[in-house]
Design an enzyme around this catalytic site. Structure first.
Site, PDB file in Angstrom:
ATOM      1  CB  CYS A 148       5.753  -8.625  -7.435  1.00 35.54           C
ATOM      2  SG  CYS A 148       6.469  -6.979  -7.194  1.00 35.54           S
ATOM      3  CD  GLU A 149      -0.203  -5.566 -10.624  1.00 37.43           C
ATOM      4  OE1 GLU A 149      -1.047  -5.126 -11.444  1.00 37.43           O
ATOM      5  OE2 GLU A 149      -0.458  -5.702  -9.401  1.00 37.43           O
TER       6      GLU A 149
END
Length: 246
Positions: A171-172
């Site tokens: 994800c981020e």
């Protein structure tokens, strides 16, 4: 650790486990108990039926397997058939396998093509983040239903010749959404099979997530940009997808 092993391990697993890493018999608590049973008189030993010796031996063997899986940093993939292919690094969740951005670049560049038949980079960020910049070739699966539809309803089948199928989640920052989705897939995959079989026994998480990958290798991203989850222009999209993710 719970993701990659079960409270009980079938006896067939023992044929596939490497012998190195097992404790010696003298160190095993089960063996100490076995030795205490063997310390009786000759008459007592002669009275024991042969079958009485099989259960303690089998129990000790299974205990040794449990110890290996618990203490050997889960070196075997999820179906216990072979070791992990990719070099791993320490991550936040000890129950998951993390790889560095450099290792992902090696996978994308074909350095492991002799061993990997199919590799999928699973981007668990929200669509507006993905559209703002993502790893080349990554698929955007932000919701659990997306993962089920893309990976479980139409599973990727390993190619002939024993080449592997590996999945790399991120994800981020690879702190919350990516690791959670990796765990979700493993749990759903387990529920679909007789233990320890899996569609996807080899799962990884990209340490540092897209932010770290983009900072090091922007040339492997398209578009060559990075849009954070809390971008001020996408507050409404963030609110919507956070609600759907619960």
């Amino acid at each position: 650790r719970q993701l990659f092993r079960s409270p009980s391990v079938p006896g067939s697993v023992t044929e596939r486990l490497p012998k190195r890493g097992l404790r010696s018999d003298g160190d095993s608590p089960a063996n100490a108990q076995r030795q205490s049973r063997m310390a009786g008189s000759p008459e007592q030993e002669a009275a024991l039926e042969p079958v009485a010796w099989l259960e303690p031996c089998r129990s000790a063997q299974l205990q040794e397997i449990e110890n290996l899986l618990a203490n050997d940093d889960q070196e075997l993939i999820g179906d216990f058939s072979k070791p992990h292919l990719l070099p791993t690094v320490e991550g936040k969740d000890p129950g998951l396998k993390y790889i560095s951005p450099e290792t992902l670049v090696a996978v994308l560049s074909g350095s492991y093509s002799s061993f990997i038949g199919s590799s999928v980079v699973v981007d668990c960020r929200y669509p507006y983040e993905y559209e703002g910049g993502h790893v080349k070739g990554a698929v955007n699966l932000p919701l659990q239903r997306d993962v089920e539809e893309f990976l479980l309803e139409r599973p990727i089948v390993p190619q002939e010749g024993g080449k592997r199928v590996i999945l790399i989640f991120h994800c981020e920052f690879s702190v919350e959404r990516g690791p959670k989705m990796c765990k979700f897939l493993r749990e759903r995959d387990r529920s679909c099979h007789e233990y320890p079989r899996l569609h996807y026994p080899e799962l990884y998480v990209l340490k540092g997530g897209y932010r770290e990958f983009f900072s090091q290798f922007p040339g492997h991203c398209e578009p060559r940009d990075y849009r954070p989850m809390e971008h001020p222009a996408f507050k409404e999209e963030l609110r919507k997808f956070r609600g759907q993710s619960r």
